[in-house]
Design an enzyme around this catalytic site. Structure first.
Site, PDB file in Angstrom:
ATOM      1  N   ALA A 155      -8.097  -7.598  16.499  1.00 31.48           N
ATOM      2  CA  ALA A 155      -8.180  -6.140  16.659  1.00 31.48           C
ATOM      3  C   ALA A 155      -7.949  -5.495  15.300  1.00 31.48           C
ATOM      4  O   ALA A 155      -7.129  -5.972  14.504  1.00 31.48           O
ATOM      5  CB  ALA A 155      -7.132  -5.664  17.653  1.00 31.48           C
ATOM      6  N   LYS A 156      -8.671  -4.416  15.061  1.00 33.47           N
ATOM      7  CA  LYS A 156      -8.469  -3.689  13.798  1.00 33.47           C
ATOM      8  C   LYS A 156      -7.422  -2.608  14.076  1.00 33.47           C
ATOM      9  O   LYS A 156      -7.746  -1.471  14.406  1.00 33.47           O
ATOM     10  CB  LYS A 156      -9.814  -3.107  13.327  1.00 33.47           C
ATOM     11  CG  LYS A 156      -9.858  -2.849  11.840  1.00 33.47           C
ATOM     12  CD  LYS A 156     -11.274  -2.645  11.370  1.00 33.47           C
ATOM     13  CE  LYS A 156     -11.312  -1.900  10.054  1.00 33.47           C
ATOM     14  NZ  LYS A 156     -10.623  -2.535   8.934  1.00 33.47           N
TER      15      LYS A 156
END
Ligand code: PMP
Length: 300
Positions: A155-156
């Site tokens: 996930a960013k």
């Protein structure tokens, strides 16, 4: 620091275009206090034909959605709608070569529990067109990438970037251009905001997924390699193996393809201009501006 906006800049905030100078967010947001938000880094380019084109727009907004789901954040926007909003945002700000930054953030909440809504801001600012000529002097960081058992590393998420900031600042304080971070097993992982490839005897290698953010540019490089007939493999490898490479480069939306001059002062021996890496750099440059690319023959 950077000049990201001025009195005329507009951003898109929760359904409306709003002047950047008057846009507000909640200081009691869980995102602000705990680094609990997700975001994207996207670029648009003035194409060869003069149009504005967001590069891999759907891939970026799909990743934003996946990042929000990974962090249990409600997500109510469609990729299609966000792409349309982003083109409108670019037009309103008269931008063609731009960096686009959507951020999904949480409401006021000092606890750690889940929220029943999220907010979204989309910002854009001018980005200079591709240069990518300077080769980077890189330092192996004393900071490791976050442990995949401690974070949803694909996930960013904003909080992960404290690690990136520490590593990048350490490298610059030591006189280098950028850091290279290892994973929990001491294999090469990635740069603070980019993936890495190296070239050895006509073949490219990049860290296998597991301890990295598998970038959209990395995927583009893998595609380009297959189109251009350049052999490429994903695997885990050490700093020692990397230091024996002929050439190496970082790749990411912001960095595009940028070559490495050295790692910990060990120079990569290949002439950049004659490397396969340079051919990938050229192909990428053509791809973002949609210019037809006819790679020189006898690539490998
Ligand atoms: N790794 C990290 C840690 C990053 O922040 C980025 C930039 N998003 C990348 C890799 C490259 O990803 P992309 O090519 O999707 O920009």
């Amino acid at each position: 620091m950077g000049s990201y906006y001025n009195d005329h800049t507009v951003l898109w905030l929760n359904g409306a275009f709003t002047k950047a100078t008057v846009a507000k967010m909640d200081f009691y947001s869980q995102s602000f206090h705990y680094g609990y938000a997700v975001f994207e880094g996207i670029r648009s380019y003035k194409t060869h034909s003069g149009e504005t084109k967001i590069f891999k727009a759907a891939e970026h907004y799909d990743r934003l959605h996946q990042s929000a789901l990974a962090l249990n954040m409600p997500y109510t926007w469609s990729t299609e709608k966000l792409i349309a909003i982003t083109y409108e945002l670019l037009q309103k700000n008269k931008l063609q070569d731009a960096y686009i930054r959507p951020v999904v953030y949480a409401p006021a909440n000092m606890k750690f529990d889940q929220n029943d809504e999220s907010f979204l801001v989309v910002e854009a600012w001018k980005m200079e067109p591709f240069l990518g000529e300077k080769l980077l002097r890189v330092m192996t960081s004393s900071f490791q990438r976050p442990n995949p058992k401690g974070f949803k590393i694909t996930a960013k998420a904003t909080g992960h970037y404290v690690n990136s900031i520490l590593a990048s600042q350490e490298a610059k304080a030591n006189g280098y251009d950028e850091a290279l971070l290892l994973d929990i097993n001491d294999n090469v992982a990635e740069a603070p905001g980019a993936n890495i490839f190296f070239e050895k005897e006509g073949k490219l290698f990049t860290p296998a997924p597991g301890n990295i953010l598998p970038g959209i540019t990395r995927a583009t490089v893998l595609e380009l390699c297959s189109k251009m007939g350049i052999p490429v493999a994903e695997k885990f490898f050490s700093v020692e193996e990397l230091k024996k490479a002929d050439a190496a480069f970082f790749c990411g939306t912001a960095a595009e393809i940028v070559g490495m001059e050295s790692l910990d002062n060990t120079k990569f021996p290949a002439s950049w201009n004659k490397s396969l890496s340079k051919k990938i750099q050229d192909a990428y440059k053509h791809s973002v501006t949609e210019k037809e690319f006819k790679p020189a023959l006898a690539l490998v």
